[in-house]
Design a protein around this motif. Structure first.
Motif, short mmCIF file in Angstrom:
data_model
loop_
_atom_site.label_atom_id
_atom_site.label_comp_id
_atom_site.label_asym_id
_atom_site.label_seq_id
_atom_site.Cartn_x
_atom_site.Cartn_y
_atom_site.Cartn_z
N LEU A 305 0.83 -1.21 0.00
CA LEU A 305 0.00 0.00 0.00
C LEU A 305 0.86 1.25 0.00
N LEU A 306 1.97 1.22 0.73
CA LEU A 306 2.88 2.37 0.76
C LEU A 306 3.50 2.59 -0.62
N ALA A 307 3.99 1.52 -1.23
CA ALA A 307 4.60 1.65 -2.56
C ALA A 307 3.58 2.17 -3.58
N ALA A 308 2.34 1.67 -3.49
CA ALA A 308 1.29 2.12 -4.41
C ALA A 308 0.92 3.57 -4.14
N PHE A 309 0.87 3.95 -2.86
CA PHE A 309 0.53 5.32 -2.50
C PHE A 309 1.60 6.29 -2.99
N GLN A 310 2.86 5.91 -2.82
CA GLN A 310 3.94 6.76 -3.30
C GLN A 310 3.96 6.82 -4.83
N THR A 311 3.59 5.73 -5.47
CA THR A 311 3.45 5.74 -6.93
C THR A 311 2.35 6.70 -7.37
N LEU A 312 1.23 6.68 -6.65
CA LEU A 312 0.13 7.60 -6.94
C LEU A 312 0.59 9.05 -6.82
N LEU A 313 1.34 9.36 -5.76
CA LEU A 313 1.85 10.71 -5.57
C LEU A 313 2.82 11.09 -6.69
N HIS A 314 3.64 10.12 -7.09
CA HIS A 314 4.57 10.34 -8.21
C HIS A 314 3.81 10.67 -9.50
N CYS A 315 2.73 9.94 -9.76
CA CYS A 315 1.94 10.16 -10.97
C CYS A 315 1.30 11.54 -10.97
N GLY A 460 -14.56 16.72 -5.20
CA GLY A 460 -14.41 16.08 -6.50
C GLY A 460 -13.01 15.61 -6.77
N SER A 461 -12.01 16.41 -6.39
CA SER A 461 -10.62 16.02 -6.63
C SER A 461 -10.23 14.81 -5.79
N ILE A 462 -10.78 14.72 -4.56
CA ILE A 462 -10.47 13.58 -3.70
C ILE A 462 -11.15 12.32 -4.22
N VAL A 463 -12.37 12.45 -4.71
CA VAL A 463 -13.05 11.29 -5.31
C VAL A 463 -12.25 10.77 -6.49
N ARG A 464 -11.74 11.66 -7.33
CA ARG A 464 -10.92 11.23 -8.47
C ARG A 464 -9.61 10.60 -7.99
N LEU A 465 -8.99 11.19 -6.97
CA LEU A 465 -7.77 10.64 -6.40
C LEU A 465 -8.02 9.23 -5.87
N SER A 466 -9.14 9.06 -5.18
CA SER A 466 -9.49 7.76 -4.62
C SER A 466 -9.73 6.72 -5.71
N ASN A 467 -10.45 7.13 -6.75
CA ASN A 467 -10.69 6.21 -7.88
C ASN A 467 -9.39 5.83 -8.57
N ASN A 468 -8.49 6.80 -8.71
CA ASN A 468 -7.20 6.51 -9.33
C ASN A 468 -6.36 5.56 -8.49
N PHE A 469 -6.45 5.70 -7.16
CA PHE A 469 -5.72 4.78 -6.28
C PHE A 469 -6.25 3.36 -6.43
#
Length: 524
Positions: A305-315, A460-469
């Motif tokens: 989850l950490l690696a995926a979360f950091q990947t999301l932030l990188h994207c 709205g931005s958090i919903v999109r962030l959550s969907n992207n995660f």
């Protein structure tokens, strides 16, 4: 995968920390922790723990800030013995000195002041004369008001409990504590003790709880005495290597826009703590796939989850040096596990995502970094901030602004004999960080809550962030060999489709509005 890797995959973060320490045998003498012993109560003045010191300092900068309130509102149905409940809270306050503690400055230094005794009163607010609709509205209003009401750290107690009577056999209990005297684990201790005491007191029996061997103030004294000299230097050396130089700041694109590629949003010159929350649910099928990846790679769910979360932030940011915070219980001695108090420590997890690695390769980096962080978790975050002395900015938290937490233990629900108790959902409008994702594993899958600063993000931005995660985790679970560049391309494609869909909805809405305007004009 080796048998050792399989065993590592099943370890909790706390056990991983112990494993890392054992692998460093030459350092065992440095990290050995002597027993905590009771201190003299002659003066009732004690130093603050390192964690308390940080919250006290924040309170001095921004008096009346309710961001560090911990609220637990709940609904109670049944014939409640109010006297027994008040007696139970009184006994908990008697048992735990930290609930009778205030904070004052002596010779320029903040100190804990323990009040020898305190009579706790449980106020009861009668709402029975209101209609059902009015009662429900008033409960939510009072619960929200209670959660936002600040504490005065110079006055006892830093615990508030109010009972709202809704009917002859229906109540709402509003429980609030200041973070300086409690953490998530402490809430579990409090709930367990209240349940045990209420069961005994409601039938006229004495307290069945054994006397505590130490108090929180004893821990604070021990912590400052133990963490010095070679122990302190060894811990500091690691963190100075890991976090040396200027730490990167996670800079999101304009969170109120749709694209991942927009310019950064400006922020307020002072941190506001204004916030909101949004839920995240990862279905059981996805969590099972992630667990299978855990086992294949010999890692923990948190590391994935950490690696995926950091990947999301990188994207989102295009940054290759990502810093994320997390919590760790910091109750390594058996005697601390029974105490109410503020023990939790924060770790700073820094990962370099350069070189366009595959996600599996990134996992190896995250695993190594995380194990080392657990092995050096004894250094209090607040001491680390003092030593690193980063440039202080009133609009950012020090060292990290984005946080990820995976709860390993669930806070028990309050269970009292003859009563049905459920959590009361009340909107909490304060947050401590720019962005926090708090996750927990359930039988139905992984459940999460995004806490976000509303000055930086809209819903709205958090919903999109959550969907992207969720999209990212789904791709990772089935294709862990995918490179980060490809993962980013996938998210950009998803984001583009969502943006086009929103534009289409907007056009249709505008078109329908124009049609309605023309119809009204014609009718005239």
């Amino acid at each position: 995968m080796s048998d050792l890797s399989q065993r590592i995959a099943g370890l909790s973060p706390e056990k991983l920390k112990l494993l890392a320490q054992r692998l460093q045998k030459k350092k065992e003498s440095v990290f050995s922790q002597p027993q905590i012993v009771p201190q003299s109560r002659e003066s009732n003045l004690f130093p603050l723990s390192f964690a308390q010191q940080r919250l006290w300092f924040i309170d001095q900068l921004q008096p009346g800030n309710s961001a560090y309130n911990i609220s637990q509102p709940m609904r109670i149905v049944g014939l409640l013995n109010v006297a027994a409940l008040e007696q139970s809270f009184n006994e908990v306050v008697r048992r735990h000195e930290v609930l009778r503690t205030t904070f004052k400055v002596v010779d320029g230094q903040p100190l804990q002041v323990i009040t020898p005794s305190f009579s706790f009163k449980l106020p009861v607010v009668d709402l029975q004369k209101l209609s059902q609709e009015q009662r429900e509205a008033e409960v939510l209003r009072l619960a929200s008001e209670e959660a936002q009401q600040p504490f005065d750290l110079t006055k006892v107690p830093l615990l508030r409990v109010t009972l709202l009577q809704l009917a002859a056999a229906e109540y709402a209990l509003l429980l609030t504590m200041h973070h300086i005297v409690a953490d998530g684990w402490a809430i579990g201790v409090l709930i367990h003790e209240i349940a045990t005491l209420y069961e005994a007191f409601s039938i006229g029996k004495p307290s069945p709880l054994s006397q505590l061997s130490i108090q929180y103030a004893d821990f604070a004294v021990w912590q400052r005495q133990w963490l010095q000299g070679e122990r302190l230097e060894t811990q500091l050396a690691y963190w100075q290597r890991q976090l040396g130089g200027k730490l990167p700041v996670v800079e999101f694109p304009s969170e109120r826009r749709a694209s991942l590629r927009d310019a950064p949003q400006s922020r307020s010159p002072i941190q506001t703590f204004s916030g909101a929350r949004e839920t995240l649910v990862l279905p059981k099928t996805l969590s099972e796939k992630l667990k299978a990846l855990n086992q294949r790679q010999g890692i923990t769910l948190f590391m994935i989850l950490l690696a995926a979360f950091q990947t999301l932030l990188h994207c989102y940011t295009d940054q290759e040096d990502i810093v994320v915070g997390t919590d760790i219980a910091n109750r390594n001695q058996a005697e601390t596990k029974e105490l109410i108090g503020f023990f939790v420590n924060q770790l700073v997890l820094r990962t370099h995502l350069s070189g366009n690695p595959t996600f599996v390769e990134l996992l190896e980096r995250v695993r190594e970094m995380t194990l080392e962080a657990y092995a050096h978790q004894d250094l209090p975050f607040d001491k680390l901030v003092d030593v690193l002395n980063p440039k202080r900015e009133l609009n950012r938290t020090p060292l990290f602004q984005v946080k990820l937490v995976l709860e390993n233990t669930q806070t028990p629900s309050l269970e009292l004999p003859g009563l049905t108790i459920t959590s009361l959902k009340v909107e909490n409008k304060t947050v401590q960080f720019d962005l926090l994702l708090e996750l927990s594993e359930t039988d139905q899958g992984v459940f999460g809550v995004w806490e976000y600063n509303t000055d930086l993000f809209d819903r709205g931005s958090i919903v999109r962030l959550s969907n992207n995660f969720a999209t990212l985790l789904t791709k990772i679970a089935t294709h862990p060999e995918t490179k980060l560049s490809e993962l980013k391309r996938v998210l950009n494609e998803v984001d583009k489709k969502q943006h086009l869909a929103r534009e289409e909805v907007y056009k249709n809405t505008i078109g329908q509005t124009l049609i309605n305007v023309k119809r009204r004009a014609n009718n005239r």
